[in-house]
Design a protein around this motif. Structure first.
Motif, short mmCIF file in Angstrom:
data_model
loop_
_atom_site.label_atom_id
_atom_site.label_comp_id
_atom_site.label_asym_id
_atom_site.label_seq_id
_atom_site.Cartn_x
_atom_site.Cartn_y
_atom_site.Cartn_z
N ASN A 7 0.82 -1.21 0.00
CA ASN A 7 0.00 0.00 0.00
C ASN A 7 0.86 1.26 0.00
O ASN A 7 0.59 2.21 -0.74
CB ASN A 7 -0.93 -0.01 1.22
CG ASN A 7 -1.71 1.27 1.32
OD1 ASN A 7 -2.61 1.52 0.52
ND2 ASN A 7 -1.33 2.12 2.28
N ARG A 8 1.90 1.27 0.83
CA ARG A 8 2.77 2.47 0.88
C ARG A 8 3.47 2.67 -0.47
O ARG A 8 3.62 3.79 -0.94
CB ARG A 8 3.80 2.32 2.00
CG ARG A 8 4.60 3.58 2.26
CD ARG A 8 3.74 4.62 2.99
NE ARG A 8 4.43 5.88 3.15
CZ ARG A 8 4.00 6.86 3.93
NH1 ARG A 8 2.88 6.74 4.62
NH2 ARG A 8 4.65 7.99 4.02
N ALA A 9 3.88 1.57 -1.08
CA ALA A 9 4.53 1.67 -2.40
C ALA A 9 3.53 2.23 -3.43
O ALA A 9 3.90 3.03 -4.30
CB ALA A 9 5.04 0.30 -2.84
N GLY B 223 -5.28 11.48 5.99
CA GLY B 223 -4.89 10.19 6.60
C GLY B 223 -3.43 9.94 6.26
O GLY B 223 -3.06 8.90 5.69
N THR B 224 -2.62 10.92 6.61
CA THR B 224 -1.21 10.97 6.23
C THR B 224 -0.41 9.77 6.72
O THR B 224 0.44 9.24 6.02
CB THR B 224 -0.61 12.26 6.88
OG1 THR B 224 -1.39 13.37 6.43
CG2 THR B 224 0.84 12.45 6.57
N GLY B 225 -0.64 9.38 7.96
CA GLY B 225 0.18 8.34 8.58
C GLY B 225 1.45 8.94 9.15
O GLY B 225 1.80 10.09 8.85
N ALA C 258 -5.50 4.16 2.18
CA ALA C 258 -5.66 3.30 3.36
C ALA C 258 -6.32 4.04 4.52
O ALA C 258 -5.90 3.92 5.67
CB ALA C 258 -4.31 2.71 3.78
N VAL C 259 -7.36 4.79 4.22
CA VAL C 259 -8.08 5.56 5.26
C VAL C 259 -9.56 5.20 5.28
O VAL C 259 -10.16 5.08 6.36
CB VAL C 259 -7.96 7.08 4.98
CG1 VAL C 259 -8.60 7.87 6.12
CG2 VAL C 259 -6.51 7.49 4.81
N LEU C 260 -10.15 5.00 4.09
CA LEU C 260 -11.61 4.86 4.04
C LEU C 260 -12.12 3.62 4.75
O LEU C 260 -13.29 3.57 5.14
CB LEU C 260 -12.09 4.89 2.58
CG LEU C 260 -11.97 6.27 1.92
CD1 LEU C 260 -12.20 6.17 0.42
CD2 LEU C 260 -12.96 7.26 2.55
C1 LIG Z 1 -3.11 3.00 7.53
S1 LIG Z 1 -2.63 4.67 7.78
C2 LIG Z 1 -2.32 5.18 6.11
C3 LIG Z 1 -1.18 6.16 5.99
C4 LIG Z 1 -0.83 6.59 4.57
N1 LIG Z 1 -1.95 7.23 3.91
C5 LIG Z 1 -0.39 5.38 3.75
O1 LIG Z 1 -1.19 4.88 2.97
O2 LIG Z 1 0.75 4.92 3.91
C6 LIG Z 1 -4.22 5.44 8.10
C7 LIG Z 1 -4.12 6.87 8.61
O3 LIG Z 1 -5.44 7.43 8.60
C8 LIG Z 1 -5.64 8.17 9.78
N2 LIG Z 1 -7.07 8.22 10.06
C9 LIG Z 1 -7.88 7.17 10.44
N3 LIG Z 1 -9.14 7.63 10.63
C10 LIG Z 1 -9.12 8.97 10.36
C11 LIG Z 1 -10.11 9.99 10.39
N4 LIG Z 1 -11.37 9.72 10.74
N5 LIG Z 1 -9.75 11.26 10.06
C12 LIG Z 1 -8.46 11.55 9.71
N6 LIG Z 1 -7.48 10.61 9.67
C13 LIG Z 1 -7.79 9.35 9.99
C14 LIG Z 1 -4.84 7.41 10.84
O4 LIG Z 1 -4.52 8.23 11.95
C15 LIG Z 1 -3.62 6.99 10.04
O5 LIG Z 1 -2.60 7.96 10.12
#
Ligand SMILES: C[S@@+](CC[C@H](N)C(=O)[O-])C[C@H]1O[C@@H](n2cnc3c(N)ncnc32)[C@H](O)[C@@H]1O
Length: 285
Positions: A69-71, A92-94, A175-177
């Motif tokens: 996913n990160r790639a 959803g930066t991570g 990876a947020v939804l």
């Molecule tokens: C699995 S990480 C994905 C990080 C990056 N986007 C990636 O794909 O490598 C999910 C990120 O979404 C954020 N997140 C989860 N629910 C959220 C929400 N309701 N609003 C904002 N950010 C959220 C989490 O804190 C986390 O940093």
């Protein structure tokens, strides 16, 4: 040092990987820190590691999927930069990974690129503010907001002061939804977030799916629930249905993240059940 971590300059924070701002709740697991653990990072704590280990015991391939996913995120940003996109809203930066973040890739291609990062986990924002300063020709900003309240992002002054919303923007929710359950109406959230954007804007998404290993994901769901992290997987069609009207999904369509514009189409790829993330890119007509 006094004051909130958010009031200090990046230099004052003198960050090292694994540093914990005092206001961070480390007593319970958080999805961002569990993901950091899967990726081999050090910004995670005992409850995150315990929950992540329990999840890995159920599904050892979690690491494979997280890395794939990160790639995908990095290839997506490179692809968008190649299309001339220089404005990104990365929701959803991570937890940042040195040299492997949206602005690193975008600004390596177009130094003037501007990126607004959004997350609702304070540790992500603390680390992002301190580590992700970017190229002087471009700009980065950080918004502490929950995507379930899209207006808190749209109305935030950092959005309009960093991005020119009359020009195309790439909105990324990678990876947020799957952390947004149906009751929170993810399709309406995406529509609200992207309604005002001009034609030529892009929407890049990835999403966890149980299409390839349903029994495993049922157990995994329980593990996450027990750790206090809610969410749901979606099928390929449920994921595609989140794309708002007026946007068209570009080639290759909705596919496993490992199959989305791979660097080397001939290189061997893990089986679908180990990848478990769909990705897509859509363009506003
Ligand atoms: C699995 S990480 C994905 C990080 C990056 N986007 C990636 O794909 O490598 C999910 C990120 O979404 C954020 N997140 C989860 N629910 C959220 C929400 N309701 N609003 C904002 N950010 C959220 C989490 O804190 C986390 O940093």
């Amino acid at each position: 040092m006094s004051g909130s971590v958010f009031d200090r300059t990046p230099e004052q924070n003198a960050l090292v990987e694994g540093w914990t701002p005092p206001e961070i709740d480390v007593s319970r697991a958080q999805s961002a820190r569990m993901y950091d653990y899967y990726l081999g990072g050090k910004t995670n704590f005992a409850p995150d590691r315990e929950a992540a280990e329990a999840a890995l015991a159920t599904f050892p391939s979690l690491r494979v999927g997280a890395q794939a996913n990160r790639a995908f995120l990095l290839r997506l940003v490179r692809h968008l930069a190649g299309l001339g996109i220089t404005q990104f809203l990365d929701i959803g930066t991570g937890i940042p990974i040195e040299g492997r973040n949206t602005h690193d890739v975008a600004q390596a291609i177009a130094p003037e690129s501007r990126v607004v990062y959004v997350d609702n986990d304070p540790i992500v924002l603390a680390h992002a503010r301190a580590l992700m300063t970017g190229h002087p020709a471009g700009s980065t900003a950080y918004i502490d907001a929950d995507v379930r309240d899209p207006d808190s992002i749209l109305d935030h002054p950092a959005l309009a002061s960093t991005l020119d919303l009359t020009r195309p923007v790439a909105v990324l929710l990678v990876a947020v939804l799957h952390f947004i359950v149906d009751e929170d109406k993810p399709a309406e959230i995406l529509t609200r977030l992207t309604d005002g954007l001009p034609s030529g804007s892009h929407l890049g998404l990835s999403h966890g799916t149980s299409d390839f290993a349903p029994e495993v994901f049922e157990k995994l769901y329980e593990t996450y629930q027990q750790a206090g992290v809610s969410g749901q997987t979606r099928s390929r069609s449920e994921f595609a249905a989140l794309v708002p009207d007026g946007w068209e999904i570009t080639a290759p369509g909705v596919d496993l993240v490992t199959h989305w514009h791979p660097d080397d189409p001939e290189a061997p790829r893990p089986d679908a059940e180990h990848v478990y993330f769909y990705g897509l890119l859509a363009r506003k007509r």
